[in-house]
Design a protein around this motif. Structure first.
Motif, mmCIF file in Angstrom:
data_model
loop_
_atom_site.group_PDB
_atom_site.id
_atom_site.type_symbol
_atom_site.label_atom_id
_atom_site.label_comp_id
_atom_site.label_asym_id
_atom_site.label_seq_id
_atom_site.Cartn_x
_atom_site.Cartn_y
_atom_site.Cartn_z
ATOM 1 N N LEU A 198 1.001 -1.031 -0.054
ATOM 2 C CA LEU A 198 0.207 -0.334 -0.332
ATOM 3 C C LEU A 198 0.913 1.540 0.043
ATOM 4 O O LEU A 198 0.632 2.369 -0.519
ATOM 5 C CB LEU A 198 -0.367 -0.194 1.546
ATOM 6 C CG LEU A 198 -2.080 -1.114 1.398
ATOM 7 C CD1 LEU A 198 -2.813 -0.650 2.411
ATOM 8 C CD2 LEU A 198 -3.158 -0.383 0.046
ATOM 9 N N GLN A 199 2.198 1.415 1.007
ATOM 10 C CA GLN A 199 2.456 1.899 1.028
ATOM 11 C C GLN A 199 3.509 2.443 -0.448
ATOM 12 O O GLN A 199 3.560 3.908 -1.029
ATOM 13 C CB GLN A 199 3.661 1.855 1.707
ATOM 14 C CG GLN A 199 4.457 3.581 2.021
ATOM 15 C CD GLN A 199 5.734 3.080 3.286
ATOM 16 O OE1 GLN A 199 5.420 1.895 4.375
ATOM 17 N NE2 GLN A 199 6.389 4.487 3.428
ATOM 18 N N ASP A 203 -1.145 4.702 -1.488
ATOM 19 C CA ASP A 203 -0.354 5.555 -0.590
ATOM 20 C C ASP A 203 1.110 6.476 -0.628
ATOM 21 O O ASP A 203 1.966 6.418 0.039
ATOM 22 C CB ASP A 203 -1.127 5.866 0.959
ATOM 23 C CG ASP A 203 -1.001 6.478 1.780
ATOM 24 O OD1 ASP A 203 -1.466 7.187 0.957
ATOM 25 O OD2 ASP A 203 -1.058 6.369 2.830
ATOM 26 N N THR A 210 -5.837 10.170 -5.948
ATOM 27 C CA THR A 210 -5.796 9.452 -5.036
ATOM 28 C C THR A 210 -5.844 7.597 -6.115
ATOM 29 O O THR A 210 -6.793 8.105 -7.052
ATOM 30 C CB THR A 210 -7.321 9.234 -4.275
ATOM 31 O OG1 THR A 210 -7.187 10.229 -3.513
ATOM 32 C CG2 THR A 210 -7.431 7.645 -2.987
ATOM 33 N N ARG A 224 -6.051 2.700 0.481
ATOM 34 C CA ARG A 224 -5.212 3.260 1.233
ATOM 35 C C ARG A 224 -5.604 3.518 2.682
ATOM 36 O O ARG A 224 -4.785 3.001 3.717
ATOM 37 C CB ARG A 224 -4.779 5.768 1.243
ATOM 38 C CG ARG A 224 -6.325 6.093 0.528
ATOM 39 C CD ARG A 224 -5.319 7.284 0.742
ATOM 40 N NE ARG A 224 -6.839 8.516 0.461
ATOM 41 C CZ ARG A 224 -7.192 9.921 -0.550
ATOM 42 N NH1 ARG A 224 -5.533 10.129 -0.370
ATOM 43 N NH2 ARG A 224 -7.876 10.425 0.118
#
Length: 575
Positions: A198-199, A203, A210, A224
């Motif tokens: 995710l990082q 995100d 987004t 995120r």
């Protein structure tokens, strides 16, 4: 009427005219700027969608390829068919551990259909010696994913799922394992750290942008906010999944997003298609870009907050410039508006059109010392950045294409591996021999008196004989051996696993097969064969030199025979 009154009247008239003109110009300019921003936003959305999709696929392609390679391992397939065989299990676990070190997060799982046993080991090698973790149960909801994928027969699947037995939640890559008959015997794969993924992919801290990924049915897989992720989507019935429409309040927006997904499904055969449209998220207008990724069966959705990326309020102070200019003189107003506003806007619009058409080579932009000039400067820098990103993506695509061309390993005449393919397989076998402390066999053969065949019968007949020898060669070796054409009338076979006895037996079988089968064609063909049993630590040059010397010895001894040499044999001088 006094001059003062007339001047005041003229000034009042000018003020009124200036005010009316300013209001009209402001309205027109706002409409034009919004149009420019929207058209720019659509181009940015398409570029961002393709960029995010490329980043995701780049992160997953290697892991998916390794998982598919693991699923095709003969050691794992043989063990899956006979899970109670301790020797097969030991060899399979060695294979699993060799793959573990290659996966990105250094973990793997293997689940067997025959007995439901689930094997796992992680990056810390926590389960070394006890990779068997638990038995999958059809009655347990937590294990339903396995039986569902087996029932559906989906060779590849990607999902986010918590493993309650192991106490981990990962992005799992699932690949079915089939035997030679196509029967499903198990499932293998690896898990990627959800938080890290995710990082790195979702995100990434870009304000106003987004990114999220949903599966084929619209269930959210990467976002995120983990509260929206639909864990274990495969086993949930429709209506209970966290689908992408949960992010929108307006029913029309929900319908629009779902409609984009359906439209892209119908165009799944058209690579690179992107759909876009405006939606409202948290009370703010966003431009949504959607693309389908057929390689993993997911959709990539990018939401751009245009007010954050390029707020229209950034341009409003220009209205004050209009008003001040008009208060001085109508003529000056016209000249200033023409030179400082309309012309820069038109050049900026022309530049936006060029970017929309895919060209990042912009003409010179007028940059007056005002908000429009700053906007043009920002747009120019943004275009340079986008052009750089696009070129990087194109270079990566070109590199990947070059890589695919480089990996062309098949000889077009015989259908066997060519010299490049044999070189790569030989390197792999040398590394495996060093890693596992085992040897392997190398056979080098050529057709006896092939030049005479070409001279007497013609090159077309020679090509036919090469193809026949290739077929007899494939028939004489095992399914997992590696036959190939080294060049001309020379062929090389790599035998692994192998021992000296097996090497000699297969070499004799090849020689006899060529001699016997060629008689049936009416053109007698024989081959001379040299063999070498390679030991751990042997280099490529050593292996090929020993096999070549053995081949020369076979020729020196009268051809149509087999000569095998080992590292202990005295050096053979070629004739």
């Amino acid at each position: 009427m006094s001059l003062k009154t007339r001047i005041l009247g003229l000034a009042a008239s000018l003020i009124i005219v200036a005010s009316v003109a300013s209001v009209a110009s402001w309205l027109a300019y706002r409409e034009l700027s919004e149009s420019i921003i929207e058209r720019w936003g659509q181009q940015v959305a398409e570029i961002q969608v393709r960029y995010d999709s490329a980043r995701l696929l780049q992160s997953l392609e290697r892991e998916i390829g390794l998982a598919k390679q693991m699923a095709s391992s003969s050691a794992l397939i043989n063990w899956a068919a006979n899970p109670d065989d301790a020797a097969l299990e030991a060899e399979a676990i060695r294979q699993m551990e060799s793959f573990r070190s290659n996966f990105r997060d250094n973990n793997y799982f293997v689940a067997l259909v025959n007995n439901g046993h689930y094997y796992y080991n992680n990056e810390e090698n926590e389960y070394a010696g006890s990779q068997f973790r638990y038995v999958l149960d059809k009655e347990k909801p937590d294990d339903a994913w396995f039986f569902q994928l087996i029932e559906e027969g989906r060779d590849f699947h990607l999902n986010v799922n918590p493993d309650t037995e192991l106490g981990v939640t990962k992005l799992w890559i699932d690949v079915l394992m089939r035997d030679e008959a196509g029967k499903i015997v198990g499932m293998v794969g690896t898990g990627l750290s959800l938080d890290a993924f995710l990082q790195d992919i979702v995100d990434i801290g870009q304000e106003g942008i987004t990114t999220l990924f949903v599966d084929y049915n619209g269930a959210i897989q990467l976002y995120r906010d983990r509260n929206y992720i639909d864990f274990a989507s495969i086993i949930k019935p429709e209506g209970q999944k966290n689908t992408v429409d949960l992010l929108f309040d307006d029913p029309q927006d929900k319908q629009q997003i779902l409609g984009m997904l359906q439209l892209l499904k119908k165009r799944s055969d058209q690579a690179g298609q992107v759909e876009s449209g405006f939606v409202t998220v948290d009370g703010r207008k966003h431009l949504a870009g959607v693309a389908f990724l057929p390689a993993i069966g997911w959709f990539e959705i990018t939401l751009l907050d245009l007010n954050t990326l390029l707020p229209t309020s950034y341009l409003w102070p220009l209205v004050a410039v209009f008003l001040g200019t008009l208060l001085v003189t109508l003529v000056l107003f016209h000249l200033i508006i023409q030179s400082r506003i309309l012309k820069p806007i038109m050049s900026l619009e022309h530049a936006v059109e060029k970017v929309r058409e895919g060209s990042f080579d912009l003409p010179r932009l007028d940059k007056p010392d005002n908000e429009i000039g700053w906007l043009a400067d920002h747009f120019e820098k943004m275009t340079q950045s986008l052009g750089h990103s696009t070129r990087e993506l194109e270079e990566k695509v070109a590199q990947r294409t070059d890589e695919l061309n480089r990996l062309a390993r098949v000889d077009p005449l015989t259908g066997l591996k060519n010299r490049r393919g044999l070189d790569e397989v030989l390197d792999e076998e040398i590394q495996r021999a060093r890693r596992q402390e085992t040897g392997f066999g190398v056979i080098w053969l050529d057709i006896d008196h092939f030049k005479s065949i070409n001279d007497n019968l013609g090159h077309q007949a020679g090509d036919q004989i090469l193809c026949r020898v290739a077929l007899w060669l494939k028939a004489g070796v095992r399914p997992y051996d590696h036959p190939g054409r080294w060049g001309g009338d020379e062929f090389v076979v790599l035998l692994s696993p192998c021992d000296p006895e097996t090497l000699n037996r297969i070499a004799l079988r090849i020689r006899e097969s060529v001699e016997q089968e060629s008689r049936k064609t009416g053109t007698q063909v024989t081959v001379s064969i040299g063999g070498y049993f390679a030991l751990p630590g042997d280099s490529t040059d050593t292996i090929l030199r020993q096999a070549d010397r053995a081949l020369y010895q076979a020729k020196d001894e009268g051809r149509n025979r087999v000569c095998i040499t080992t590292s202990e044999d005295p050096e053979i001088n070629p004739a």
